[in-house]
Enzyme design. Structure first.
Site, PDB file in Angstrom:
ATOM      1  CE  LYS A 208      -3.312   2.334   2.884  1.00 53.56           C
ATOM      2  NZ  LYS A 208      -4.028   2.318   4.159  1.00 53.56           N
ATOM      3  CD  GLU A 214       9.488  -6.300   6.544  1.00 58.85           C
ATOM      4  OE1 GLU A 214       9.124  -5.200   6.055  1.00 58.85           O
ATOM      5  OE2 GLU A 214       9.419  -6.550   7.764  1.00 58.85           O
ATOM      6  N   GLY A 269      -4.611  -1.805   5.424  1.00 53.43           N
ATOM      7  CA  GLY A 269      -3.809  -2.909   4.898  1.00 53.43           C
ATOM      8  C   GLY A 269      -4.422  -4.285   5.178  1.00 53.43           C
ATOM      9  NE  ARG A 270      -5.682  -3.907  11.395  1.00 50.31           N
ATOM     10  CZ  ARG A 270      -5.003  -2.770  11.464  1.00 50.31           C
ATOM     11  NH1 ARG A 270      -3.901  -2.624  10.744  1.00 50.31           N
ATOM     12  NH2 ARG A 270      -5.418  -1.772  12.218  1.00 50.31           N
ATOM     13  CD  GLU A 355      -1.120  -4.636  11.612  1.00 49.61           C
ATOM     14  OE1 GLU A 355       0.086  -4.915  11.630  1.00 49.61           O
ATOM     15  OE2 GLU A 355      -1.772  -4.553  10.554  1.00 49.61           O
ATOM     16  CG  HIS A 386      -4.013 -35.933  17.230  1.00 49.37           C
ATOM     17  ND1 HIS A 386      -4.206 -37.127  17.884  1.00 49.37           N
ATOM     18  CD2 HIS A 386      -5.051 -35.807  16.376  1.00 49.37           C
ATOM     19  CE1 HIS A 386      -5.301 -37.712  17.407  1.00 49.37           C
ATOM     20  NE2 HIS A 386      -5.830 -36.922  16.494  1.00 49.37           N
ATOM     21  CE  LYS A 511       6.673  -1.198   9.831  1.00 48.80           C
ATOM     22  NZ  LYS A 511       5.684  -0.467   9.047  1.00 48.80           N
TER      23      LYS A 511
END
Ligand code: F6P
Length: 548
Positions: A208, A214, A269-270, A355, A386, A511
């Site tokens: 965005k 990254e 963003g999410r 977030e 399990h 960051k």
């Protein structure tokens, strides 16, 4: 959106009193004395999705008080504010309009007095033509080859959502291979550099803001490799695309204007997979399926906007979540899909919830003294059974669980699906009602008097809550409505807990510090650190030098 402290409301005070009454009441008794519990506490959405919330530690009275809480917190107004584009993301001064991306009504949605629907339709149309040309093989790589591989480069909301949906809708997938690169760890991008035929691959640089370390580092590595090994700058246009709200940065990166798919600052963003950020989804399942996906979410939006709160699924699930988090002090909640295709769903919801609602400052700027976002986690069933279910059944923590499954398997083989669903139903039953297993493996009811030493370990006290969400089938439509259901649940919790759900300042500090440390590791001026971090850096250098 007003700032109201939830704990000062009458309903909150009533809930405290009510909790003292409810905390020792067992689900066994709640079911014993109310045979209509399933009928009263379940809803069917669009004849396609059943939501059973009867196995919760609630009564009619609980729901009534929680509904009064939503009234006192002026939830209706906040819902309207969100859909109408008010600037409810106050700390970033923006509206929150992911719902506009799936708005199939003909009504305009105004941001700064301008209807945003034409822009949304134009980008959707561009995505349609582009995905058609890639899927049909009309679009060719620099050497004339058809495209067979799509790599999405993004992280967080620009990765988790598209990746989860692409996996979940694999039965609807075409021939294209879709890969995702997110981590700055070079191992992630290495797998692409190593295995990719660049001449038949396209790269979607999905960010965005187009400055995320990254994503830009991974994209640059791929671009450099591509230019060095294969072709020159002018050929990039056949292979590199951007999805972004920062067109200038994408152009600077070397992406052609026509290859840029825009989104806007009012898409969080999410919450962005409904926008061009969902391009990898559309490439994977085609335009029509993508539209069905949007339609599922749109229908959930309509339900959320118009259903009265006592029948409003996101509102009810949200209120029940607050009840556990703030009165039973549950801390966490588990998302347990009994569907292999949904294996990434828990991590997707994890970002969305943690977030959004991982905040400790209220809408007034004061520190909260109540619980906000829950820790969200989970794993696909039956694998989780399990692994960690032991703790859910017999541990000291109460963990509300959401079980999710579909009635029909996309890959029916012998009895697998019946066994899978038997496990789903059995788990919700065992959690709620508990059992004592005697040495002969026989069950007795949970109010069994457990006296013997060895018996104590086999006792399941039960009274552990769960929601069950059962679909006819997981298809694009139902997945769209499931995601929108959780989005709205998270929104309602933010409103009632009086926090801002649509910023994420908590990820910024790390960051900045990482950037400073990086300069130090790179031979720049050393950033002043605490002794522990200094020690880590020292050993990093020592180990590194000893390997040379
Ligand atoms: O980690 C913070 C965050 O801003 C997320 O909210 C977002 O989904 C992710 O980074 C990626 O952001 P972008 O799409 O701008 O690269």
């Amino acid at each position: 959106m007003k700032s109201i402290s939830p704990i000062t409301t009458n309903a909150w005070k009533e809930l405290r009193i009510h909790f003292n009454k409810m905390k020792n009441i067992h689900l066994v008794d709640l079911f014993k004395y109310n045979h209509n519990r399933f009928k009263n506490f379940s809803y069917v959405f669009k004849s396609n999705m059943l939501i059973d919330f009867s196995k919760n530690r609630i009564t009619d009275e609980t729901i009534q008080i929680l509904l009064r809480l939503s009234e006192e917190m002026q939830l209706s107004q906040s819902i309207q504010d969100m859909f109408n584009g008010k600037h409810i993301n106050v700390t970033e001064n923006r509206p929150v309009l992911h719902t506009a991306l799936r708005n199939f009504s003909h009504e305009p949605i105004l941001v700064n007095n301008i209807d945003i629907m034409p822009k949304i339709r134009a980008v959707l149309n561009k995505m349609k033509h582009f995905s058609k040309s890639i899927i049909s093989g009309v679009w060719r790589g620099y050497s004339g080859k058809k495209i067979t591989h799509v790599v999405n480069i993004g992280i967080g909301g620009s990765d988790l959502g598209p990746r989860m949906v692409t996996e979940a809708l694999k039965p609807y997938k075409n021939h294209l291979k879709i890969s995702y690169v997110s981590n700055i760890d070079s191992t992630d991008v290495y797998s692409i550099l190593k295995n990719c035929d660049f001449s038949s691959t396209i790269f979607l640089v999905s960010s965005k803001n187009f400055t995320t370390e990254e994503t830009i580092t991974n994209a640059t590595t791929i671009k450099n490799y591509f230019l060095k090994k294969y072709c020159n700058l002018k050929d990039m246009k056949h292979h590199f695309f951007a999805v972004t709200a920062n067109v200038q940065e994408a152009l600077k990166f070397g992406i052609e204007q026509n290859n840029i798919f825009e989104l806007w600052d009012w898409v969080g963003g999410r919450y962005s997979l409904w926008s061009a950020m969902g391009l990898s989804i559309m490439l994977s399942i085609g335009f029509n399926n993508f539209c069905n996906f949007l339609h599922g979410a749109y229908d959930m939006d309509i339900h959320f906007k118009h259903a009265s709160f006592e029948k409003n699924i996101p509102v009810l699930l949200s209120l029940i979540g607050i009840w556990y988090n703030n009165f039973f002090n549950t801390q966490t909640e588990a998302i347990l899909p009994y569907d292999q295709y949904l294996y990434r769903f828990p991590s997707y919801i994890q970002q969305c919830n943690m977030e959004s609602n991982g905040k400790n400052i209220d809408r007034n700027g004061d520190k909260v003294c109540w619980q906000t976002g829950s820790i969200t986690w989970g794993e696909v069933g039956t694998n989780g059974q399990h692994s960690f279910y032991q703790l859910i059944h017999q541990g000291t923590k109460l963990i509300p669980c959401d079980f999710i499954a579909s009635t029909i398997s996309h890959n029916p083989i012998e009895n697998h699906h019946k066994i899978l669903l038997s496990n789903f139903f059995a788990q919700t039953h065992a959690l709620a009602f508990g059992k004592y297993f005697n040495n002969n493996g026989e069950n007795t009811s949970c109010d069994h008097d457990v006296n013997h030493f060895s018996e104590k370990f086999k006792y399941f006290e039960g009274n552990r809550p769960s929601n069950s969400i059962l679909f006819k089938i997981i298809d694009p439509y139902s997945l769209g409505s499931l995601i929108a259901l959780y989005e709205h649940k998270i929104f309602v919790q933010g409103v009632i807990l009086n926090i801002f759900s649509f910023d994420q300042w908590g990820v910024e500090l790390g960051k900045v510090i990482s950037n400073n440390i990086f300069q130090g590791l790179h031979g720049g001026k050393n950033y002043k650190n605490d002794v522990s971090t200094q020690g880590l850096i020292h050993f990093y250098n020592t180990f590194k030098n000893s390997m040379n």
